[in-house]
Write a protein that holds these residues in place. Structure first.
Motif, PDB file in Angstrom:
ATOM      1  N   GLU A   1       0.205  -2.008   9.678  1.00  0.00           N
ATOM      2  CA  GLU A   1      -0.084  -2.921   8.577  1.00  0.00           C
ATOM      3  C   GLU A   1       0.436  -2.265   7.300  1.00  0.00           C
ATOM      4  OE1 GLU A   1      -2.988  -2.849   5.993  1.00  0.00           O
ATOM      5  OE2 GLU A   1      -4.689  -2.214   7.245  1.00  0.00           O
ATOM      6  N   TYR A   2       0.054  -2.777   6.157  1.00  0.00           N
ATOM      7  CA  TYR A   2       0.572  -2.257   4.896  1.00  0.00           C
ATOM      8  C   TYR A   2      -0.184  -1.017   4.422  1.00  0.00           C
ATOM      9  CZ  TYR A   2       1.850  -2.171  -0.056  1.00  0.00           C
ATOM     10  OH  TYR A   2       2.272  -1.785  -1.299  1.00  0.00           O
ATOM     11  N   LEU A   3      -1.501  -1.021   4.539  1.00  0.00           N
ATOM     12  CA  LEU A   3      -2.324   0.087   4.063  1.00  0.00           C
ATOM     13  C   LEU A   3      -2.322   1.226   5.074  1.00  0.00           C
ATOM     14  CD1 LEU A   3      -5.386  -2.008   2.843  1.00  0.00           C
ATOM     15  CD2 LEU A   3      -3.511  -1.119   1.436  1.00  0.00           C
ATOM     16  N   PRO A   4      -2.356   2.485   4.606  1.00  0.00           N
ATOM     17  CA  PRO A   4      -2.385   3.614   5.536  1.00  0.00           C
ATOM     18  C   PRO A   4      -3.793   3.933   6.006  1.00  0.00           C
ATOM     19  CG  PRO A   4      -2.254   4.432   3.298  1.00  0.00           C
ATOM     20  CD  PRO A   4      -2.189   2.921   3.205  1.00  0.00           C
ATOM     21  N   PRO A   5      -3.942   4.610   7.133  1.00  0.00           N
ATOM     22  CA  PRO A   5      -5.256   5.042   7.603  1.00  0.00           C
ATOM     23  C   PRO A   5      -5.944   5.930   6.563  1.00  0.00           C
ATOM     24  CG  PRO A   5      -3.621   5.293   9.336  1.00  0.00           C
ATOM     25  CD  PRO A   5      -2.868   4.971   8.083  1.00  0.00           C
ATOM     26  N   GLY A   6      -7.282   5.882   6.549  1.00  0.00           N
ATOM     27  CA  GLY A   6      -8.044   6.688   5.612  1.00  0.00           C
ATOM     28  C   GLY A   6      -8.321   6.002   4.301  1.00  0.00           C
ATOM     29  N   ILE A   7      -7.725   4.827   4.101  1.00  0.00           N
ATOM     30  CA  ILE A   7      -7.911   4.058   2.876  1.00  0.00           C
ATOM     31  C   ILE A   7      -8.915   2.944   3.134  1.00  0.00           C
ATOM     32  CG2 ILE A   7      -6.747   2.500   1.237  1.00  0.00           C
ATOM     33  CD1 ILE A   7      -5.989   5.421   0.900  1.00  0.00           C
ATOM     34  N   THR A   8      -9.866   2.756   2.230  1.00  0.00           N
ATOM     35  CA  THR A   8     -10.793   1.638   2.361  1.00  0.00           C
ATOM     36  C   THR A   8     -10.003   0.333   2.412  1.00  0.00           C
ATOM     37  OG1 THR A   8     -12.476   2.820   1.104  1.00  0.00           O
ATOM     38  CG2 THR A   8     -12.738   0.439   1.315  1.00  0.00           C
ATOM     39  N   GLY A   9     -10.166  -0.428   3.478  1.00  0.00           N
ATOM     40  CA  GLY A   9      -9.420  -1.671   3.671  1.00  0.00           C
ATOM     41  C   GLY A   9      -8.438  -1.613   4.814  1.00  0.00           C
ATOM     42  N   TYR A  10      -8.166  -0.400   5.347  1.00  0.00           N
ATOM     43  CA  TYR A  10      -7.229  -0.276   6.470  1.00  0.00           C
ATOM     44  C   TYR A  10      -7.831  -0.881   7.733  1.00  0.00           C
ATOM     45  CZ  TYR A  10      -4.831   1.837  10.436  1.00  0.00           C
ATOM     46  OH  TYR A  10      -4.170   2.037  11.626  1.00  0.00           O
ATOM     47  N   THR A  11      -6.991  -1.548   8.524  1.00  0.00           N
ATOM     48  CA  THR A  11      -7.395  -2.064   9.822  1.00  0.00           C
ATOM     49  C   THR A  11      -6.443  -1.558  10.899  1.00  0.00           C
ATOM     50  OG1 THR A  11      -7.732  -4.053  11.170  1.00  0.00           O
ATOM     51  CG2 THR A  11      -6.039  -4.189   9.474  1.00  0.00           C
ATOM     52  N   LYS A  12      -6.956  -1.353  12.091  1.00  0.00           N
ATOM     53  CA  LYS A  12      -6.120  -0.953  13.217  1.00  0.00           C
ATOM     54  C   LYS A  12      -5.369  -2.140  13.812  1.00  0.00           C
ATOM     55  CE  LYS A  12      -8.969   3.013  14.588  1.00  0.00           C
ATOM     56  NZ  LYS A  12      -9.775   3.631  15.669  1.00  0.00           N
ATOM     57  N   ASP A  13      -5.704  -3.354  13.385  1.00  0.00           N
ATOM     58  CA  ASP A  13      -5.022  -4.544  13.891  1.00  0.00           C
ATOM     59  C   ASP A  13      -3.534  -4.474  13.564  1.00  0.00           C
ATOM     60  OD1 ASP A  13      -7.519  -5.396  14.613  1.00  0.00           O
ATOM     61  OD2 ASP A  13      -7.720  -6.851  12.990  1.00  0.00           O
ATOM     62  N   LYS A  14      -2.723  -4.998  14.455  1.00  0.00           N
ATOM     63  CA  LYS A  14      -1.282  -5.010  14.217  1.00  0.00           C
ATOM     64  C   LYS A  14      -0.912  -6.249  13.406  1.00  0.00           C
ATOM     65  CE  LYS A  14       3.192  -4.484  16.482  1.00  0.00           C
ATOM     66  NZ  LYS A  14       3.898  -4.299  17.763  1.00  0.00           N
ATOM     67  N   LEU A  15      -0.459  -6.019  12.189  1.00  0.00           N
ATOM     68  CA  LEU A  15      -0.140  -7.122  11.281  1.00  0.00           C
ATOM     69  C   LEU A  15       1.344  -7.182  10.941  1.00  0.00           C
ATOM     70  CD1 LEU A  15      -3.144  -6.762   8.770  1.00  0.00           C
ATOM     71  CD2 LEU A  15      -3.040  -8.060  10.914  1.00  0.00           C
ATOM     72  N   VAL A  16       2.160  -6.314  11.539  1.00  0.00           N
ATOM     73  CA  VAL A  16       3.600  -6.316  11.271  1.00  0.00           C
ATOM     74  C   VAL A  16       4.358  -6.829  12.490  1.00  0.00           C
ATOM     75  CG1 VAL A  16       3.392  -4.384   9.661  1.00  0.00           C
ATOM     76  CG2 VAL A  16       3.940  -3.934  12.062  1.00  0.00           C
ATOM     77  N   HIS A  17       5.621  -7.189  12.271  1.00  0.00           N
ATOM     78  CA  HIS A  17       6.468  -7.690  13.356  1.00  0.00           C
ATOM     79  C   HIS A  17       7.306  -6.575  13.957  1.00  0.00           C
ATOM     80  CE1 HIS A  17       6.266 -11.522  10.773  1.00  0.00           C
ATOM     81  NE2 HIS A  17       5.453 -11.687  11.798  1.00  0.00           N
ATOM     82  N   ASP A  18       7.425  -6.566  15.280  1.00  0.00           N
ATOM     83  CA  ASP A  18       8.367  -5.669  15.938  1.00  0.00           C
ATOM     84  C   ASP A  18       9.790  -6.175  15.703  1.00  0.00           C
ATOM     85  OD1 ASP A  18       6.416  -3.984  16.984  1.00  0.00           O
ATOM     86  OD2 ASP A  18       6.197  -5.185  18.815  1.00  0.00           O
ATOM     87  N   GLN A  19      10.751  -5.292  15.930  1.00  0.00           N
ATOM     88  CA  GLN A  19      12.146  -5.703  15.785  1.00  0.00           C
ATOM     89  C   GLN A  19      12.475  -6.817  16.781  1.00  0.00           C
ATOM     90  OE1 GLN A  19      15.416  -3.080  17.106  1.00  0.00           O
ATOM     91  NE2 GLN A  19      16.313  -3.320  15.065  1.00  0.00           N
ATOM     92  N   ASP A  20      13.064  -7.903  16.261  1.00  0.00           N
ATOM     93  CA  ASP A  20      13.454  -9.036  17.093  1.00  0.00           C
ATOM     94  C   ASP A  20      14.687  -9.653  16.439  1.00  0.00           C
ATOM     95  OD1 ASP A  20      13.772 -11.481  18.426  1.00  0.00           O
ATOM     96  OD2 ASP A  20      11.604 -11.724  18.739  1.00  0.00           O
ATOM     97  N   ILE A  21      15.856  -9.210  16.887  1.00  0.00           N
ATOM     98  CA  ILE A  21      17.127  -9.612  16.258  1.00  0.00           C
ATOM     99  C   ILE A  21      17.351 -11.124  16.393  1.00  0.00           C
ATOM    100  CG2 ILE A  21      19.615  -9.274  16.227  1.00  0.00           C
ATOM    101  CD1 ILE A  21      17.933  -6.853  15.315  1.00  0.00           C
TER     102      ILE A  21
END
Length: 542
Positions: free
Chosen positions: A340-360
């Motif tokens: 996701e956008y926020l890094p681990p250790g930051i209030t608001g971080y989630t382990k959920d996958k919110l980004v897209h994998d490469q797909d040409i």
């Protein structure tokens, strides 16, 4: 402390990071301080020599936001609060205690430490803090962190008509500062510990005068910066060293060689990716190496106010372009793939996958739907140092696979900040953000808020979504950490649906320091802590 200690920020900042109530400053005499080889006896005297590739953009704390000036801010100025050792806990520095906050969370009352003086001998008063903070909101200052302060009562009106002080920031007497907010802000205590909140002497904006542990001797662009120990520093007899010499225009590879030879003590830039494995496998250097997990995100920006990135489908196409796992190989694995956008250790971080994998194929389809079946040409800017010079060509190749021809331009840090923060100048950038403090609002208010979508700001996407801003404000006013986390996740999902940025990876940093550096510890937020370093060849007392 042991040189192999790995500082895991998720452990340090689980949930909201607690403030420490201890008074800042440490003891005034010789002390036993954790250092490179365990518990060491601090020593005085000598010169610390460091090197950077780039010059600082400024010595004005209200404007500073590049790596070179950042470390100088900590040496030349004081703030109300500062970070403790190698943690993300804050303690009083120029303040005598943590702020007294009213029951409604809107009014902060802060007492200023008595006996502090600026380097010219004048006393530090609450009025100097009011002056320093007011400058941030004056458009003439061109501060990149205005967005952190827009929640102060009267800030918007002052920005339109900057004259004198305003009711939101007042010195009720010489030793008491009062700040009023328009809404509760759980992260405001961290804003007061940022370098931009450094105190300068009233009226000294043209050539800021500080109260920090060091005083600027001279700055020769492209050659060197020299700072000397401040004999009037309130926390005497610190700092330990008499002088810091900062060599400028030094390539990071040359910095590393110079450190190994003993001609410099610290590197101002990261170890080049090409040298990382040889350094980490060098048994002789092992006592001089630390690896720290920085609360940082490396990402690509797209200027949402410039064609063709004003088209949401174009931005979505770009979000499918990159192979994050391969990018990490180019930086010797110093980091982890972003989910996701926020890094681990930051209030608001989630382990959920919110980004897209490469797909040409998906990316090409989106470009065709956006009206660009044959792609288009654009420009991407980055710094001209490692790891950017390793990453930029690969991003160029990845975008080429989906039909986007990129003119890749690595430039000096100070030039990058000027260009990326100018409307209509930078279609794309490759950049990163190390947390100013351990809360999601830092990333949103500085990088993606409507208030930050201004000239000279850090919102290089010039992105503005009122819904996202409202969610961030809602999280800041939350009564508990779980509610804040949930609201920040909602904000991140809404923002990433617009794709103004593409998160790539979260960074870690391996650092190497000289053999004669005592008390070395890396700081997750600041970097160096020169006040508490010493040369092991110095004297035992002062």
């Amino acid at each position: 402390m042991p040189s192999t200690r790995r500082i895991v920020l998720a452990a340090l900042t689980a949930g909201a990071v607690a403030l420490t109530a201890a008074c800042g400053g440490g003891d005034a005499g010789t002390s036993a301080t954790p250092g490179a080889g365990g518990s060491e006896q601090a020593r005085y005297g000598g010169t610390m020599t460091v090197a950077y590739q780039s010059d600082p953009k400024t010595f004005d704390p209200a404007v500073c936001y590049d790596a070179t000036c950042w470390n100088n801010m900590r040496m030349l100025y004081d703030r109300l609060y500062d970070y403790v050792g190698d943690t993300m806990n804050i303690e009083p520095q120029a303040a005598t205690a943590l702020p007294e906050v009213s029951a409604d969370g809107l009014t902060y009352s802060i007492k200023i430490r008595p006996g502090m003086t600026f380097s010219d001998g004048k006393p530090v008063t609450a009025k100097d803090f009011a002056y320093s903070f007011t400058r941030i909101l004056d458009p003439a200052t061109k501060s990149p962190v205005q967005s952190f302060w827009t929640g102060v009562a009267g800030a918007a009106d002052y920005a339109k008509n900057p004259s004198g002080t305003f009711a939101g920031i007042t010195a009720t007497d010489d030793t008491t500062l009062q700040i009023k907010l328009t809404a509760p802000n759980s992260s405001f205590k961290y804003v007061l510990a940022m370098p931009h909140a450094s105190v300068i002497e009233s009226g000294s904006a043209a050539k800021p005068v500080g109260s920090g542990p060091f005083v600027l001797d001279h700055f020769t662009p492209g050659q060197e910066i020299v700072v000397n120990r401040n004999p009037k520093y309130w926390n005497a007899p610190k700092p330990y060293v008499d002088k810091v010499v900062e060599k400028l225009g030094v390539d990071p590879h040359v910095q590393l060689l110079s450190l190994q030879k003993g001609s410099i003590d610290l590197m101002g830039d990261p170890i080049p990716a090409a040298d990382y494995l040889s350094v980490s496998n060098d048994a002789a250097l092992k006592p001089q190496i630390k690896t720290i997990v920085k609360p940082s995100t490396y990402y690509v920006t797209m200027n949402t106010q410039m064609a063709p990135f004003d088209n949401p489908k174009v931005r979505e196409a770009v979000s499918y372009a990159f192979d994050r796992t391969f990018l990490l190989k180019l930086v010797a694995g110093q980091g982890t793939v972003a989910n996701e956008y926020l890094p681990p250790g930051i209030t608001g971080y989630t382990k959920d996958k919110l980004v897209h994998d490469q797909d040409i194929a998906k990316a090409k389809q989106l470009l065709a739907e956006a009206g660009f079946p044959n792609g288009f040409s654009t420009t991407m800017y980055s710094w001209n140092t490692s790891p950017w010079t390793a990453l930029l060509p690969q991003l160029q190749q990845d975008l080429g696979k989906i039909g986007i021809t990129v003119d890749a331009k690595p430039i000096q840090q100070s030039a990058f900040f000027d260009l990326a923060g100018t409307p209509g100048k930078a279609p794309m950038t490759l950049t990163f953000w190390v947390a100013d403090y351990p809360d999601a609002s830092d990333f949103y208010q500085a990088l993606l808020s409507c208030a930050a979508a201004i000239p000279n700001g850090q919102n290089y996407s010039f992105y503005c979504n009122k819904k996202v801003d409202d969610l961030v404000n809602q999280a800041l006013a939350a009564k508990d950490n779980d509610s804040a986390n949930a609201t920040y996740v909602e904000a991140t999902k809404a923002m990433l649906a617009d794709n103004p940025v593409v998160p790539l990876y979260y960074g870690s940093k391996t650092e190497v320091f000289g053999k004669t550096v005592g008390g070395y510890h890396s700081q997750p937020i600041w970097g160096w802590d020169m006040t508490n370093y010493w040369k092991t060849t110095g004297t035992a007392s002062r």
